[in-house]
Scaffold this active site. Structure first.
Site, PDB file in Angstrom:
ATOM      1  N   ARG A 138       0.841  -1.060   0.093  1.00 28.25           N
ATOM      2  CA  ARG A 138       0.025  -0.036  -0.084  1.00 28.25           C
ATOM      3  C   ARG A 138       0.835   1.288   0.195  1.00 28.25           C
ATOM      4  NH1 ARG A 138      -4.170  -0.516   4.912  1.00 28.25           N
ATOM      5  NH2 ARG A 138      -4.513   1.532   4.323  1.00 28.25           N
TER       6      ARG A 138
ATOM      7  N   VAL B  58      -5.437   6.928   5.935  1.00 30.12           N
ATOM      8  CA  VAL B  58      -4.099   6.587   6.440  1.00 30.12           C
ATOM      9  C   VAL B  58      -3.115   7.265   5.489  1.00 30.12           C
ATOM     10  CG1 VAL B  58      -4.549   4.896   8.222  1.00 30.12           C
ATOM     11  CG2 VAL B  58      -3.922   4.293   6.090  1.00 30.12           C
ATOM     12  N   ASP B  59      -3.501   7.540   4.503  1.00 32.86           N
ATOM     13  CA  ASP B  59      -2.563   7.732   3.310  1.00 32.86           C
ATOM     14  C   ASP B  59      -2.058   9.363   3.045  1.00 32.86           C
ATOM     15  OD1 ASP B  59      -5.629   8.002   1.145  1.00 32.86           O
ATOM     16  OD2 ASP B  59      -4.362   9.478   2.209  1.00 32.86           O
TER      17      ASP B  59
ATOM     18  N   HIS C 164      -7.385   7.220  12.327  1.00 30.18           N
ATOM     19  CA  HIS C 164      -6.694   5.860  12.123  1.00 30.18           C
ATOM     20  C   HIS C 164      -5.358   5.855  11.866  1.00 30.18           C
ATOM     21  CE1 HIS C 164     -11.091   4.266  10.831  1.00 30.18           C
ATOM     22  NE2 HIS C 164     -11.062   4.488  12.195  1.00 30.18           N
TER      23      HIS C 164
ATOM     24  N   GLY D 253     -17.258   9.614   0.844  1.00 29.61           N
ATOM     25  CA  GLY D 253     -16.308   8.767   0.439  1.00 29.61           C
ATOM     26  C   GLY D 253     -16.122   7.951   1.653  1.00 29.61           C
ATOM     27  N   THR D 254     -17.237   7.524   2.469  1.00 30.98           N
ATOM     28  CA  THR D 254     -16.944   6.677   3.406  1.00 30.98           C
ATOM     29  C   THR D 254     -18.348   5.534   3.206  1.00 30.98           C
ATOM     30  OG1 THR D 254     -16.588   5.936   5.693  1.00 30.98           O
ATOM     31  CG2 THR D 254     -18.019   7.906   5.213  1.00 30.98           C
ATOM     32  N   SER D 255     -17.849   4.151   3.595  1.00 32.72           N
ATOM     33  CA  SER D 255     -19.067   3.315   3.596  1.00 32.72           C
ATOM     34  C   SER D 255     -19.750   3.496   4.908  1.00 32.72           C
ATOM     35  CB  SER D 255     -18.538   1.984   3.575  1.00 32.72           C
ATOM     36  OG  SER D 255     -17.496   1.527   4.459  1.00 32.72           O
TER      37      SER D 255
ATOM     38  N   GLU E  69     -22.404   5.755  -4.148  1.00 35.38           N
ATOM     39  CA  GLU E  69     -23.737   4.804  -3.971  1.00 35.38           C
ATOM     40  C   GLU E  69     -24.157   4.999  -2.293  1.00 35.38           C
ATOM     41  OE1 GLU E  69     -21.848   0.874  -4.506  1.00 35.38           O
ATOM     42  OE2 GLU E  69     -21.139   0.872  -2.558  1.00 35.38           O
TER      43      GLU E  69
HETATM   44  C1  BV8 Z   1     -12.512   0.137  18.282  1.00 31.96           C
HETATM   45  C2  BV8 Z   1      -6.579   0.483   9.561  1.00 31.96           C
HETATM   46  C3  BV8 Z   1     -12.760  -0.887  20.326  1.00 31.96           C
HETATM   47  C4  BV8 Z   1      -5.667   1.277   9.088  1.00 31.96           C
HETATM   48  C5  BV8 Z   1      -8.855   0.402   9.980  1.00 31.96           C
HETATM   49  C6  BV8 Z   1     -16.426  -6.984  15.843  1.00 31.96           C
HETATM   50  C7  BV8 Z   1     -15.056  -7.374  16.164  1.00 31.96           C
HETATM   51  C8  BV8 Z   1     -14.099  -6.463  16.451  1.00 31.96           C
HETATM   52  C9  BV8 Z   1     -14.396  -5.145  16.152  1.00 31.96           C
HETATM   53  C10 BV8 Z   1     -15.744  -4.911  16.048  1.00 31.96           C
HETATM   54  C11 BV8 Z   1     -16.527  -5.619  15.818  1.00 31.96           C
HETATM   55  N1  BV8 Z   1     -17.754  -4.969  15.808  1.00 31.96           N
HETATM   56  C12 BV8 Z   1     -17.477  -3.560  15.808  1.00 31.96           C
HETATM   57  C13 BV8 Z   1     -16.172  -3.687  16.035  1.00 31.96           C
HETATM   58  C14 BV8 Z   1     -15.631  -2.347  16.195  1.00 31.96           C
HETATM   59  C15 BV8 Z   1     -14.725  -2.227  14.945  1.00 31.96           C
HETATM   60  C16 BV8 Z   1     -15.823  -1.825  13.658  1.00 31.96           C
HETATM   61  O1  BV8 Z   1     -16.230  -0.978  13.508  1.00 31.96           O
HETATM   62  N2  BV8 Z   1     -15.769  -2.996  12.857  1.00 31.96           N
HETATM   63  C17 BV8 Z   1     -16.622  -2.686  11.774  1.00 31.96           C
HETATM   64  C18 BV8 Z   1     -16.076  -3.587  10.557  1.00 31.96           C
HETATM   65  C19 BV8 Z   1     -18.028  -3.353  12.169  1.00 31.96           C
HETATM   66  N3  BV8 Z   1     -14.076  -0.868  14.867  1.00 31.96           N
HETATM   67  C20 BV8 Z   1     -12.849  -1.025  15.780  1.00 31.96           C
HETATM   68  O2  BV8 Z   1     -12.381  -2.076  15.772  1.00 31.96           O
HETATM   69  C21 BV8 Z   1     -12.071   0.402  16.186  1.00 31.96           C
HETATM   70  N4  BV8 Z   1     -11.757   0.559  17.301  1.00 31.96           N
HETATM   71  O3  BV8 Z   1     -13.591   0.159  18.192  1.00 31.96           O
HETATM   72  O4  BV8 Z   1     -11.899  -0.225  19.472  1.00 31.96           O
HETATM   73  C22 BV8 Z   1     -12.185  -0.677  21.758  1.00 31.96           C
HETATM   74  C23 BV8 Z   1     -12.913   0.016  22.559  1.00 31.96           C
HETATM   75  C24 BV8 Z   1     -12.523   0.292  23.632  1.00 31.96           C
HETATM   76  C25 BV8 Z   1     -11.077  -0.349  24.127  1.00 31.96           C
HETATM   77  C26 BV8 Z   1     -10.280  -1.077  23.414  1.00 31.96           C
HETATM   78  C27 BV8 Z   1     -11.071  -1.147  21.971  1.00 31.96           C
HETATM   79  C28 BV8 Z   1     -10.848   0.576  14.993  1.00 31.96           C
HETATM   80  C29 BV8 Z   1     -11.351   0.831  13.704  1.00 31.96           C
HETATM   81  C30 BV8 Z   1     -10.332   1.502  12.754  1.00 31.96           C
HETATM   82  C31 BV8 Z   1      -9.872   0.254  11.837  1.00 31.96           C
HETATM   83  N5  BV8 Z   1      -8.707   0.344  11.070  1.00 31.96           N
HETATM   84  N6  BV8 Z   1      -8.012   0.777   9.156  1.00 31.96           N
HETATM   85  C32 BV8 Z   1      -5.313   0.918   7.505  1.00 31.96           C
HETATM   86  O5  BV8 Z   1      -4.959  -0.296   7.481  1.00 31.96           O
HETATM   87  O6  BV8 Z   1      -6.074   1.486   6.867  1.00 31.96           O
HETATM   88  S1  BV8 Z   1     -10.656   0.407   9.274  1.00 31.96           S
HETATM   89  C33 BV8 Z   1     -10.727   0.663   7.635  1.00 31.96           C
HETATM   90  O7  BV8 Z   1     -12.022   1.115   7.305  1.00 31.96           O
HETATM   91  C34 BV8 Z   1      -9.883   1.926   6.942  1.00 31.96           C
HETATM   92  O8  BV8 Z   1      -9.189   2.795   8.155  1.00 31.96           O
HETATM   93  C35 BV8 Z   1     -10.866   2.911   6.429  1.00 31.96           C
HETATM   94  O9  BV8 Z   1     -10.623   4.130   6.626  1.00 31.96           O
HETATM   95  C36 BV8 Z   1     -12.246   2.325   7.397  1.00 31.96           C
HETATM   96  C37 BV8 Z   1     -13.315   2.786   6.871  1.00 31.96           C
HETATM   97  O10 BV8 Z   1     -13.516   2.348   5.410  1.00 31.96           O
HETATM   98  P1  BV8 Z   1     -13.880   3.539   4.417  1.00 31.96           P
HETATM   99  O11 BV8 Z   1     -12.868   4.286   4.595  1.00 31.96           O
HETATM  100  O12 BV8 Z   1     -15.241   3.870   4.614  1.00 31.96           O
HETATM  101  O13 BV8 Z   1     -13.743   2.816   3.136  1.00 31.96           O
HETATM  102  P2  BV8 Z   1     -14.670   1.693   2.281  1.00 31.96           P
HETATM  103  O14 BV8 Z   1     -13.744   0.970   1.174  1.00 31.96           O
HETATM  104  O15 BV8 Z   1     -15.075   0.810   3.537  1.00 31.96           O
HETATM  105  O16 BV8 Z   1     -15.696   2.633   1.658  1.00 31.96           O
HETATM  106  C38 BV8 Z   1     -15.613   3.253   0.532  1.00 31.96           C
HETATM  107  C39 BV8 Z   1     -16.515   4.257   0.133  1.00 31.96           C
HETATM  108  O17 BV8 Z   1     -16.266   5.299  -0.848  1.00 31.96           O
HETATM  109  C40 BV8 Z   1     -17.696   3.403  -0.214  1.00 31.96           C
HETATM  110  O18 BV8 Z   1     -18.938   3.752   0.486  1.00 31.96           O
HETATM  111  C41 BV8 Z   1     -17.716   3.811  -1.876  1.00 31.96           C
HETATM  112  O19 BV8 Z   1     -19.096   3.679  -2.354  1.00 31.96           O
HETATM  113  C42 BV8 Z   1     -17.063   5.212  -1.737  1.00 31.96           C
HETATM  114  N7  BV8 Z   1     -16.421   5.700  -2.827  1.00 31.96           N
HETATM  115  C43 BV8 Z   1     -15.687   5.023  -3.780  1.00 31.96           C
HETATM  116  N8  BV8 Z   1     -15.212   5.713  -4.760  1.00 31.96           N
HETATM  117  C44 BV8 Z   1     -15.746   6.942  -4.496  1.00 31.96           C
HETATM  118  C45 BV8 Z   1     -16.457   6.824  -3.325  1.00 31.96           C
HETATM  119  N9  BV8 Z   1     -17.299   7.945  -2.993  1.00 31.96           N
HETATM  120  C46 BV8 Z   1     -16.930   9.045  -3.415  1.00 31.96           C
HETATM  121  N10 BV8 Z   1     -16.321   9.376  -4.745  1.00 31.96           N
HETATM  122  C47 BV8 Z   1     -15.738   8.169  -5.251  1.00 31.96           C
HETATM  123  N11 BV8 Z   1     -14.695   8.624  -6.208  1.00 31.96           N
END
Ligand code: BV8
Ligand code: ZN
Length: 244
Positions: free
Chosen positions: A70, A103-104, A119, A187-189, A215
């Site tokens: 990456r 993170v970019d 993040h 740009g976030t899901s 979307e």
């Molecule tokens: C926390 C790391 C707890 C860096 C990332 C079950 C098990 C474990 C955890 C959990 C669980 N259930 C819930 C959780 C909590 C978990 C969570 O939310 N999980 C989700 C998946 C359900 N969250 C965590 O674990 C967080 N920490 O909760 O701590 C805690 C509390 C107390 C004490 C101790 C602990 C930590 C979350 C951070 C995780 N790290 N990345 C890296 O390697 O990058 S997450 C990863 O997803 C990225 O950081 C990214 O930023 C993030 C969100 O994704 P998006 O940015 O939205 O990207 P995505 O591809 O999903 O979507 C892109 C969107 O853009 C789409 O909608 C698309 O349609 C759109 N798009 C595309 N092109 C365009 C566009 N829009 C406009 N224009 C375009 N051209």
């Protein structure tokens, strides 16, 4: 030319405090793959298999390989018009907070000033054990992954699943969301918490909520305005209105 609703334009013109939450979609037009798209970074692996402390302890070589892959991409890309538009937008408001899950580092390269990286940042490394920043070159050819002189493993300075977000950035992001009169989610899901909760905090405190995405997402139903399209095309159009 995009025709924005009169309601949105009124809010845009009168807004004093603006907050923006960006996700991987804002960097897609720069050529950085998103996480959950079909061509996404996680198409082959599940996120937890790569972006988690367990994954790293289990197979740090694979996780390092993924981050270096990456980084190589990010080193070669440029910010796109969406990043530049947000850097420009910042100058038009009394208070403007750019909250990013990315993170970019592309927002900073585009000139944004007040950035809250929830993040972490893929260009930084740190010791998993003592947390000290690691500034040397990462050389993966060595048999064992890089280590700190305290004996801890070196890791990318990003927030993995199950890890807490940097406290001060998250507190400032909460404060900016709760006091915004205009909030953009671009740009976030909107499925990764606690970041995904920020637009709702803004909305609950009376902000006008705009979603920019190609979307619908779980946020779309509660947005006051859903602008379907590319952030690199919509954001510059919004800035054009601000300049009028
Ligand atoms: C926390 C790391 C707890 C860096 C990332 C079950 C098990 C474990 C955890 C959990 C669980 N259930 C819930 C959780 C909590 C978990 C969570 O939310 N999980 C989700 C998946 C359900 N969250 C965590 O674990 C967080 N920490 O909760 O701590 C805690 C509390 C107390 C004490 C101790 C602990 C930590 C979350 C951070 C995780 N790290 N990345 C890296 O390697 O990058 S997450 C990863 O997803 C990225 O950081 C990214 O930023 C993030 C969100 O994704 P998006 O940015 O939205 O990207 P995505 O591809 O999903 O979507 C892109 C969107 O853009 C789409 O909608 C698309 O349609 C759109 N798009 C595309 N092109 C365009 C566009 N829009 C406009 N224009 C375009 N051209
Ligand atoms: Zn250490």
């Amino acid at each position: 030319m995009i025709d924005f609703s009169p309601e949105f334009l009124n809010v845009l013109k009168s807004a004093k405090r603006v907050a923006v939450l960006t996700g991987a979609g804002i960097s897609a037009e720069s050529g950085v793959a998103t996480f959950r798209g079909k061509e996404g970074l996680w198409a082959k692996f599940r996120p937890e298999e790569l972006a988690s402390a367990d994954a790293f302890m289990l197979n740090s070589a694979l996780v390092w390989e993924w981050y270096q892959y990456r980084r190589d991409i990010i080193d070669k890309v440029q910010p796109n018009p969406g990043h530049f538009a947000l850097a420009d937008m910042e100058k038009h408001f009394k208070s403007f907070a750019l909250i990013t899950q990315n993170v970019d580092g592309l927002h900073r390269r585009a000139g944004s000033q007040n950035i809250l990286e929830l993040h972490g940042n893929i260009t930084r490394n740190k010791c998993f054990n003592c947390g000290k920043p690691f500034i040397d070159e990462i050389n993966l050819d060595q048999k064992k992954p890089p280590c700190c002189n305290c004996g801890g493993k070196i890791r990318p300075d990003v927030v993995w699943f199950g890890e807490t977000l940097p406290q001060s950035e998250f507190e400032m992001a909460n404060e900016a969301s709760a006091t915004a009169d205009l909030f953009f989610a671009a740009g976030t899901s909107a499925i990764v918490y606690p970041a995904a909760g920020l637009p709702m905090i803004a909305k609950r405190h009376g902000a006008y909520l705009v979603e920019i995405n190609i979307e619908p997402t779980p946020l779309t139903d509660m947005a006051d305005s859903f602008m379907q399209g590319k952030s690199g095309e919509i954001l510059p159009e919004i800035v054009k209105w601000l300049r009028k």
